[in-house]
Design an enzyme around this catalytic site. Structure first.
Site, PDB file in Angstrom:
ATOM      1  N   SER A 148      60.406  34.647  30.860  1.00 41.96           N
ATOM      2  CA  SER A 148      61.096  33.468  30.323  1.00 41.96           C
ATOM      3  C   SER A 148      62.111  33.010  31.353  1.00 41.96           C
ATOM      4  CB  SER A 148      61.834  33.860  29.041  1.00 41.96           C
ATOM      5  OG  SER A 148      62.801  32.876  28.709  1.00 41.96           O
ATOM      6  N   TYR A 161      67.014  39.547  23.466  1.00 38.28           N
ATOM      7  CA  TYR A 161      65.920  38.828  24.147  1.00 38.28           C
ATOM      8  C   TYR A 161      66.206  38.725  25.647  1.00 38.28           C
ATOM      9  CZ  TYR A 161      62.535  34.995  24.932  1.00 38.28           C
ATOM     10  OH  TYR A 161      61.500  34.209  25.370  1.00 38.28           O
TER      11      TYR A 161
HETATM   12  C1  BGC Z   1      62.530  30.837  24.288  1.00 34.43           C
HETATM   13  C2  BGC Z   1      62.660  29.539  23.547  1.00 34.43           C
HETATM   14  C3  BGC Z   1      63.638  28.617  24.268  1.00 34.43           C
HETATM   15  C4  BGC Z   1      63.262  28.492  25.724  1.00 34.43           C
HETATM   16  C5  BGC Z   1      64.234  27.637  26.527  1.00 34.43           C
HETATM   17  C6  BGC Z   1      62.212  30.593  25.733  1.00 34.43           C
HETATM   18  O1  BGC Z   1      62.169  31.803  26.391  1.00 34.43           O
HETATM   19  O2  BGC Z   1      61.495  31.611  23.699  1.00 34.43           O
HETATM   20  O3  BGC Z   1      63.116  29.794  22.230  1.00 34.43           O
HETATM   21  O4  BGC Z   1      63.626  27.338  23.664  1.00 34.43           O
HETATM   22  O5  BGC Z   1      63.199  29.767  26.309  1.00 34.43           O
HETATM   23  O6  BGC Z   1      65.560  28.022  26.306  1.00 34.43           O
END
Ligand code: BGC
Length: 260
Positions: A148, A161
């Site tokens: 991410s 996360y």
């Molecule tokens: C998350 C999303 C978020 C995006 C941008 C991703 O890793 O799962 O919930 O909107 O990042 O912030």
């Protein structure tokens, strides 16, 4: 076709980004193992799209496996069953991921464990199971982790996360060095805001969505297929000299800071 003769396992491929990746790899000629935790109907949908993606020019096979990727025993069984079904496994896409929003001081141990188990521990041990198979059979391989932008960028109220994705960044760097002598490459793909079920709440909140769109230089959310195309590249021989790197697929979100 970039992936003819290859077998790929895509975790969390009953929906969202994982489903798009499974279909895209099949379009490139790979046989695909579709993993799901709790949506067999989604996995069946992916399976029929995978088979259709093969089209008339080549046959592509698919296979669905239930496994909770947050459980070590499950990921070991998932890799073993994939190898048994197709006789080998070349490509692992660690896509399954979860997030839970809470103020830092309210995060429960159960929620922390759930996030870390799926996003980091499961990836660790699924990759380990693949690597054991590749070493035994003396074959090269490709590991692609769906990380991410939050392996780099803070995301207040999503502390577990962020910790999991930051961990994934270093896991990839570490394994790229340790596994290179075995011909195994390891890379991350780091999506920004993509239109998928993980973002359902956000997509239904026009105020939050509007604010987010202002932060995305390319002016739109990403589509699962935007992520799948770079995964197809990383799964193929075209990326053989690429390892230990993160590819951001975020419309420019990560580097968008502007003084007002
Ligand atoms: C998350 C999303 C978020 C995006 C941008 C991703 O890793 O799962 O919930 O909107 O990042 O912030």
């Amino acid at each position: 076709m970039k992936l003819s003769g290859k077998v790929a396992l895509v975790t969390g491929s009953s929906q969202g980004i994982g489903q798009a990746i499974a279909i895209r790899l099949a379009q490139e000629g790979a046989d695909v193992v579709i993993n799901y935790r709790s949506h067999p109907e989604g996995a069946e949908e992916t399976l029929s799209k995978v088979k259709a993606a093969g089209g008339q020019c080549h046959m592509v096979e698919g296979f669905t496996i239930q496994a909770d990727t947050g459980m070590v025993q499950d990921v070991q069984r998932m890799v073993a069953d994939s190898v048994e079904h197709f006789g080998k496994l070349d490509i692992l896409v660690n896509n399954a991921g979860i997030e839970k929003s809470a103020d830092f001081w309210d995060v429960t141990e159960a929620d922390y464990d759930a996030v870390m188990n799926v996003n980091l521990k499961g990836v660790f041990f699924a990759t380990q199971a693949l690597v054991k198979h590749l070493r035994e059979t003396q074959q090269p391989g490709k590991v692609i982790n769906i990380s991410s932008v939050h392996e780099e960028l803070p995301f207040p109220h999503f502390s577990a996360y962020c910790a999991s994705k930051g961990g994934l960044k270093m896991l990839t760097r570490n394994l790229s060095v340790e596994l290179a002598p075995w011909g195994i490459t390891v890379n991350n793909v780091a999506p920004g805001a993509i239109e998928t079920p993980i973002n359902t709440k956000l997509l239904n909140d026009s105020e939050k969505l509007g604010a987010l769109l202002k932060n995305i230089p390319l002016g739109r959310l990403g589509k699962p297929s935007d992520v799948a195309s770079i995964v197809a590249f990383l799964a193929s021989a075209e990326s053989d000299y690429v390892t230990g790197t993160t590819f951001f697929v975020d419309g420019g979100l990560l580097w968008n800071y502007q003084e007002q």
